[in-house]
Design a protein around this motif. Structure first.
Motif, PDB file in Angstrom:
ATOM      1  N   LEU A   1      -8.471   5.290  -2.760  1.00 55.96           N
ATOM      2  CA  LEU A   1      -8.612   5.353  -1.309  1.00 55.96           C
ATOM      3  C   LEU A   1      -9.188   6.689  -0.888  1.00 55.96           C
TER       4      LEU A   1
ATOM      5  N   TYR B   1      -5.993  -1.976   4.190  1.00 55.28           N
ATOM      6  CA  TYR B   1      -6.945  -2.472   3.205  1.00 55.28           C
ATOM      7  C   TYR B   1      -6.420  -3.756   2.571  1.00 55.28           C
TER       8      TYR B   1
ATOM      9  N   PRO C   1      -5.700   0.480  -5.563  1.00 56.93           N
ATOM     10  CA  PRO C   1      -6.927   1.003  -4.951  1.00 56.93           C
ATOM     11  C   PRO C   1      -7.107   2.498  -5.149  1.00 56.93           C
TER      12      PRO C   1
ATOM     13  N   VAL D   1     -12.346   2.206   0.325  1.00 50.83           N
ATOM     14  CA  VAL D   1     -11.604   1.816  -0.876  1.00 50.83           C
ATOM     15  C   VAL D   1     -12.597   1.478  -1.983  1.00 50.83           C
TER      16      VAL D   1
END
Lengths: 115, 116
Positions: B33, B25, B31, B93
């Protein structure tokens, strides 16, 4: 409890006709998303609604596509003057938007076929 | 720009073999995820998620994933694949709440085939 529901499950329409796709999110979920999944492709973001904020329409592919969400619950995605390239599965998802609950819950999708 | 890459479009493994599906990503902040699975004709089901804390997360159906910040990766693993695991797997994400947006970005998916 009930999950996200979508109707119809399948829709066949002629090129040039308008179609409406419906999504019933999980009760209490503040965010609602529409995605498009073409054959063999990933998920293409279309639009999302978050509470009373203006929707993020940045993913709508053309002005033939529009969506509304009434009363913070049910949403309708409308495609005007359908084209063959609109054929896809349209997925709806809803989620809460608080710190530990960002996961999206998806409906089964509406398969749209434009002939 | 934010993005999610799943470099393997198709993977074929034998039943009982181990599995690793890759996800990389690009994201401006810490993030959130996710891995989702989509069985034929079905919607997407959440397998597992990472928000913070332990970088090895356990999910349903015996899956696990490891968040590696240094490699910007969140690979999905299963030690022994079952025929019923044949499906398409999506890494995602989002949302980037610091900017007030709640959009998610999905990878293009990896289709898993399991040989008997």
């Amino acid at each position: 409890g009930a999950g996200v529901s979508q109707s119809p499950s399948n829709k066949v329409t002629e090129k040039g006709k308008d179609v409406e796709l419906r999504c019933d999110p999980i009760s209490g979920h503040t965010a609602l998303y529409w995605y498009r999944q073409s054959l063999g492709q990933g998920l293409e973001f279309l639009i999302y609604f978050q509470g009373n904020s203006a929707p993020d329409k940045s993913g709508l592919p053309s002005d033939r596509f529009s969506a509304e969400r009434t009363g913070g619950s049910v949403s309708t995605l409308t495609i005007q003057r359908t084209q063959q390239e609109d054929s896809a599965v349209y997925l709806c998802a809803s989620s809460l938007t608080r710190g530990d609950s960002y996961e999206q819950y998806f409906g089964p999708g509406t398969r749209l076929t434009v002939t | 720009a934010q993005s999610v890459t799943q470099p393997d479009i198709h993977i074929t493994v034998s039943e009982g073999a181990s599995l690793e599906l890759r996800c990389n990503y690009s994201y401006g902040a810490t993030p959130y995820l996710f891995w989702y699975v989509q069985s034929p004709g079905q919607g997407l089901q959440l397998l597992l998620k990472y928000f913070s804390g332990d970088t090895l997360v356990q999910g349903i159906k015996g899956f696990e994933a490891e968040f590696k910040r240094s490699q910007s990766s969140f690979n999905l693993r299963k030690p022994s694949v079952h025929w019923s695991d044949a499906a398409e797997y999506f890494c995602a994400v989002g949302p980037q709440t610091t900017s007030g947006t709640y959009k998610y970005i999905f990878g293009t998916g990896t289709r898993l085939k399991v040989l008997a």
